[in-house]
Design a protein around this motif. Sequence first.
Motif, PDB file in Angstrom:
ATOM      1  N   ALA A 131      31.161  20.806  40.664  1.00 25.14           N
ATOM      2  CA  ALA A 131      32.077  21.288  42.006  1.00 25.14           C
ATOM      3  C   ALA A 131      33.103  21.424  41.656  1.00 25.14           C
ATOM      4  N   ALA A 132      34.181  20.429  40.462  1.00 25.13           N
ATOM      5  CA  ALA A 132      35.596  20.805  40.054  1.00 25.13           C
ATOM      6  C   ALA A 132      35.162  21.629  38.609  1.00 25.13           C
ATOM      7  N   LEU A 133      34.245  22.474  38.104  1.00 22.87           N
ATOM      8  CA  LEU A 133      33.939  23.085  37.004  1.00 22.87           C
ATOM      9  C   LEU A 133      34.060  24.724  37.848  1.00 22.87           C
ATOM     10  N   ARG A 134      33.263  24.776  38.790  1.00 22.50           N
ATOM     11  CA  ARG A 134      33.096  25.534  39.890  1.00 22.50           C
ATOM     12  C   ARG A 134      34.200  25.978  40.350  1.00 22.50           C
ATOM     13  N   ALA A 135      35.322  25.232  40.806  1.00 21.98           N
ATOM     14  CA  ALA A 135      36.616  25.773  41.281  1.00 21.98           C
ATOM     15  C   ALA A 135      37.534  26.241  40.151  1.00 21.98           C
ATOM     16  N   ALA A 136      37.177  26.368  39.354  1.00 19.15           N
ATOM     17  CA  ALA A 136      38.153  25.706  38.291  1.00 19.15           C
ATOM     18  C   ALA A 136      37.691  27.669  37.502  1.00 19.15           C
ATOM     19  N   GLY A 137      36.668  28.094  37.737  1.00 20.19           N
ATOM     20  CA  GLY A 137      35.519  28.918  37.071  1.00 20.19           C
ATOM     21  C   GLY A 137      35.160  29.169  36.213  1.00 20.19           C
ATOM     22  N   LEU A 138      35.284  27.645  35.537  1.00 19.85           N
ATOM     23  CA  LEU A 138      34.207  27.667  34.120  1.00 19.85           C
ATOM     24  C   LEU A 138      32.818  27.196  33.781  1.00 19.85           C
TER      25      LEU A 138
END
Lengths: 272, 364, 438
Positions: free
Chosen positions: A143-150
Amino acid sequence: MSAPAPVAAMPGGLLDGQELALQARGLSLDYGSRRALDAVDLAVPCRRVTALIGPSGCGKSSLLRCFNRLNDEIADCRIVGDVRVFGADAYAAELSLPELRRRVGMVFQKPNPFPQSVSENVAFGLRLAGLRARLELEDRVEAALRAAGLWEEVRDRLGESALRLSAGQQQRLVIARALAVEPQVLLMDEPASMLDPISTLRFEELVVALRERYSVLLVTHNMQQAARVADYTAYMQAGRLLEFDTTDRIFTNPRLRGTEDYITGKLARDEE
Amino acid sequence: MSVPAASFPPHSLTARFAARAARRQWRERWLGRGLRGLSLLLALLLLALPLFLLFNARIDDAWREALLPLLAGSFKAALYAMLVALPLGLGAAIWCARFATPGLRGLLKPVFELFEAVPAVVLGLIAALILAPWLAQRVLGLVLLLALLPLLALAAGWLWQRLAPAGWQRFWRGREIGLLLPLAALLVPLALGLGQAPLFASFAAQLQPASPWNGLVIGLMLGLATMPVIFTLAEDALFAVPADLATGAQALGATRWQALWRLVLPVAAPGIAAAVLLGFSRALGETMIVLMASGNTPLLQVSPLSGLRSVAANLALEAPDAVRGSVHYGQLLFSALLLFGLCLLLNALAEGVRARLRQRLAGS
Amino acid sequence: MASNASRPVQRRDLGLWLAAAAVSTSLLALAALLWVLLAQSWQAFAPAPVALLQWRDDAGEHSLLASVLAQDEQVLIVRGSEWQRRGDAYRRVLRSSLVHLSFPADALNLRLADGREILLRGSEQSWRGLDPQQRLVLPGADGEVPVRGADLVEVVAVNALSGWQRLGTGLQRALGFAGGTGGSGLFAALLGTVVLVMLMSVLVMPLGVLVALWLHEYAGNDQLARGLRAAIANLASVPSVIYGLFGLVLFVHGIGGSLDVLLSGTTAPVPHWGRGGLLWSALTLALLTLPVVVISVEEGLARVPPGLRQAALALGATRAEMLWRVVLPVARPALLTALILAVARAAGEVAPLMLVGAVKYAPALPLNGEFPYLHLSQQFMHLGHGVYDLALTGSDGPRDLAQAHATALLLLLVVIGLNASAIVVRNRLRERSRELSA
């Protein structure tokens, strides 16, 4: 401490009625005998991007680091004044420093991933909360990586060393790492100054997107960047906060001569 | 680019953090306290060591007779060692730091650093079993060798600068030891052979040591053991002097040696002095080499051809069998205290001059 | 710069040739030391040729089969068969009294398990492959010597060996010596050294790392920290024999003596803890290596990029969590360097051990199958101490001296190997910290 003032003394009732994420009032900061901040007043509204501009050495970074109290790490640093995070005194004796720093995330000028795998980097803060269950960790890392677009770029490289990502990816990884612990505010200290133009563009899109959930305080040397992403802009010079307004007005019709000089490049700017 | 609306798992982390806050804080506080307590304990232990010696040490009327020869022996050993270690250590440091090519320096420095790590007992063994009996027959040859070596170096240098083509000189610049090494290796058998020539027989007889285990052997081996200590410290000091200082002088026409002598050495002088002091302190306290190769005779004799007994070697010999609480035990502790104090003093002096070097370098 | 070289003679530049002479001399001396050590060690294991000697003196005519150990124009130093015990058959033979000297091709050198060497003439095959239980009778000079097949360690037709075979036999003997448990083997000393150094590491590493952490991360500049720093810096300059004395006075007599009184009620006539032993030696060495550990760990901590520390703190880590999860893992190579340097320093030290527990001969190993397996209060054998003992108090003349050199060579290889690996690890660490902060 007196009860939190709802609105800082901003010109023209600019932020009237807005919820404030960060506030500083009469904030002065000395490194030994050198004064870095001199009676600064600043308010940062919720779910907006506020840019902090000004010549090098004007105290932007010092001001930023008052909100997560990273200045505490410097031995001879003294602070006077009122700093509030969502209305609560950030320098209160009973305050939990780790909790403050969790809620006020920070992104540094130089991408500084830990020399661990990509997923371990993002999970760092989660482990501090005692999270051990693998599935939950994986969910939250994703989820965090998605939120950071990575996520799309690293979904197959989660076990790889974070140091092998490109600089732009590292910077977004560091943002993901900060987002993973569910902060409310993000402090960004010239986060795009080490990135190439394309990475910078992607980064700016990300900042705009983050505005929906987070309050962002962004220090930048890049005027176009401030103009593109910020809702509000504050201009600092020599430890003082001289002007605060909507970005439009700062860039089209600044009140002060100094601000105009700086923006138009008459005042020496230090692009890195 | 569109970022999907963040889809965090429903329950927030805040409660999880809150649940652990107390434990984390407790850990944080007790780690700091524990470390401080541990350090305090260690500091007390370190303080207790010399105090323990002090309380158990004893001096009586006989200490003069017992201790003076030992102290004299220690100084004799250390001084003779310095006669060997100083020229070798400082010369090598000067060469490595200022003249050698970077590649050569990168090769030589670790070699000498590893040399420093050679256990003293190994050097003592060679000194006692091989060097001492070998040298007993060849004192004159050694004297000749030591006298001829610098002359050879000077002569070789002079001839080289006068006769060698410029291209050769340029190639061997910074690699001159490559030329000197075979020459020196040739000189060794030559000088030793000369020393045993029948012509000098009467001379050689006068240099016959009373015992093979004597100050000369100690000087050589202890000197070799101390040389890398002096080398390492002096080399660091010399290398820290900015290179442009010397380059500038050379641009003005000074030779490499002049630039070193007039500009670099004065700046690095405190560091070199510290190296000498620490080297001397090391030689003073070195035990195994002296213990194995000095003969351990507690006599007041200055001659390098006679034996000696040092404070440190005496401790290693007598302390294991000393009866606890006896006068002898007290005396041993007193001698140890003396040696301890001397080494601390030398160390403090070296620290003092080194601080001056740092100031100088920061200023320049 | 190049124009400098083409200039005419500069007499003032001659000084640098003196400096070069210093380097050359040091290197030559170093090479000579290594050569001596290697040559002497080889002597310990090289199969010496066996000669058939006949000579005449006042007592009459003698005949002897003997290994020729050394010779010059006047005398031969030989060793005959050791019928009685090891080291009892050395002999000087004047060349002038020699009647006959030959090296028979069928001369055999038999080595027994207790280290004795017996010289015979015969066929190699007949002595090889004996049943271990089989009893033999060697035709001794003073009667017959009974031997079991299992006692026979090595049978070599010495004079018939080619160059490579000699080398092979020598290396085989060297390996046997390094691992040997018998009277002349190094196993006990090697084990003693390893156990001692490991115990020392277990003591000094946690202490050194924690103290370095406190000094570098917590202490700042308060009085205790300044005092401790000064004490540790000074500790590094104290001669090692003084540490031995500290150990003797504080650990052996102070703590050990009190323990004895505490445990047995009275001053025991035979001290148990109140004498030199493994634990006290390890503690003494731990004290000796503490400055090395603290200083190199501190250096490693200083090399951790500040950006990583700030990142951890900004994520809400406490200082303890930052140290444990970020700083220490990044500094791990520095800890390894510290450990290697400490071990290298400790492995080569002998002087302090002479005072606190290393002995020439210990009846039992410090680590064995008997409860409590690790015998902390026991005296032990040690490589470096073995060198000293073999060299100065050996009972078996040439053989002990040669073995002293072989032991010294082994010690040197261990210490140099450790130091070299420390240098490699440290260089890699520096590269990595450069990478991290780049």
